[in-house]
Motif scaffolding. Structure first.
Motif, PDB file in Angstrom:
ATOM      1  N   THR A  21       0.834  -1.203   0.000  1.00 48.20           N
ATOM      2  CA  THR A  21       0.000   0.000   0.000  1.00 48.20           C
ATOM      3  C   THR A  21       0.871   1.257   0.000  1.00 48.20           C
ATOM      4  OG1 THR A  21      -1.708  -1.235   1.162  1.00 48.20           O
ATOM      5  CG2 THR A  21      -1.905   1.157   1.201  1.00 48.20           C
ATOM      6  N   ASP A  99      -3.827  -2.660  -5.606  1.00 47.19           N
ATOM      7  CA  ASP A  99      -3.228  -3.245  -4.417  1.00 47.19           C
ATOM      8  C   ASP A  99      -3.868  -4.628  -4.263  1.00 47.19           C
ATOM      9  OD1 ASP A  99      -2.327  -3.756  -1.839  1.00 47.19           O
ATOM     10  OD2 ASP A  99      -2.807  -1.748  -1.083  1.00 47.19           O
ATOM     11  N   ARG A 153       1.322  -1.369  12.257  1.00 47.86           N
ATOM     12  CA  ARG A 153       0.335  -0.610  11.489  1.00 47.86           C
ATOM     13  C   ARG A 153      -1.079  -0.839  12.030  1.00 47.86           C
ATOM     14  NH1 ARG A 153      -0.708  -3.462   6.221  1.00 47.86           N
ATOM     15  NH2 ARG A 153      -1.662  -4.782   7.793  1.00 47.86           N
ATOM     16  N   GLU A 166      -5.688  -5.886   7.347  1.00 51.77           N
ATOM     17  CA  GLU A 166      -6.065  -7.159   6.729  1.00 51.77           C
ATOM     18  C   GLU A 166      -6.292  -8.167   7.850  1.00 51.77           C
ATOM     19  OE1 GLU A 166      -3.210  -8.091   3.645  1.00 51.77           O
ATOM     20  OE2 GLU A 166      -4.081  -6.558   2.359  1.00 51.77           O
TER      21      GLU A 166
HETATM   22 MG   LIG Z   1      -2.009  -2.853   2.371  1.00 51.23          MG
END
Ligand SMILES: [Mg+2]
Ligand SMILES: Nc1ncnc2c1ncn2[C@@H]1O[C@H](COP(=O)(O)OP(=O)(O)O)[C@@H](O)[C@H]1O
Length: 224
Positions: A21, A99, A153, A166
């Motif tokens: 990303t 992506d 993240r 995710e």
């Molecule tokens: Mg990503």
């Protein structure tokens, strides 16, 4: 359908936390600076309907989602995105960056979940109207680094924008992600003319440069 398109379709692949990303946004900025019209899209999602399906796919509460449902939901998102967003942009001559795309399904569902690559390729034929990436950038990274990055993240995202982690795939065992990484590298070895492996372990700027080098070669060939 695809023969009328003039644009370029570039996909980013790699395990969660590899830097897809981050790198896609940087490439988009660089291409726009160079005067190209760029559409950025992502999977699962990319369209309003796809975003609704994405919620089902990535909800950590949906542990009972069976492998076949998961496979079909990914392709439902993709079919919608191809028809509604990607092909129209390519016809207008845009550079489309995605992506993740079918390669993700090949390695996660085909290999990781053990559904086999043939069933994934069959669904691709139904859903993608012959659309294949012109260039795929496989951001390769060791599992330890990728998991550390993804977890750092996601800690931030859970507070800010849960939709962009995710999560459900994150929760898989390390062995699953190892098999996925290996499958990605095998896929790249089998299609070296389409898939370029980029070493994702460097800092953001050096990975960006490697991505740019691969894209510049392709732009030079197609946009003379
Ligand atoms: Mg990503
Ligand atoms: N080359 C890099 N070095 C260090 N951290 C990175 C690098 N690339 C991305 N990151 C950070 O790692 C995390 C995962 O990157 P991200 O682009 O979201 O990966 P992906 O989309 O492949 O899951 C993000 O917090 C991002 O800021």
């Amino acid at each position: 359908m695809t023969e009328t398109r003039r644009g370029l379709f570039i996909t980013f692949e790699g395990i969660d936390g590899s830097g897809k990303t981050t790198q896609m946004h940087r490439l988009a900025a660089r291409l726009r600076e160079a005067g190209h019209e760029v559409l950025e899209t992502y999977e699962p999602g990319g369209t309003p309907i796809g975003v609704q399906v994405r919620r089902i796919l990535l909800d950590a509460a949906n542990q009972e989602l069976c492998a076949t449902s998961e496979l079909l939901l990914y392709f439902a998102c993709r079919a919608q995105n191809v028809v509604q967003s990607i092909l129209p942009a390519l016809r207008e001559g845009k550079i489309v960056l995605s992506d993740r795309f079918t390669d993700s399904t090949l390695v996660y569902q085909g290999v990781g979940r053990g559904l086999g690559t043939e069933v994934v390729l069959a669904l691709d034929r139904i859903c993608c109207q012959g659309l294949r990436p012109d260039l795929t950038l496989l951001v390769d990274i060791d599992l330890e680094t990728s998991l550390a990055r993804a977890h750092a993240r996601n800690r931030t995202l859970r507070q800010a924008d849960h939709a962009f982690s995710e999560t459900r795939m994150d929760d898989q065992a390390a062995d699953f992600h190892q098999r996925v990484r290996k499958a990605y590298l095998e896929l790249a070895a089998g299609e070296p003319q389409r898939v370029t492996v980029v070493d994702g372990r460097g800092d953001v700027a050096s990975v960006e440069q490697a991505v740019w080098n691969a894209v510049a070669v392709r732009l030079g060939k197609l946009h003379v």
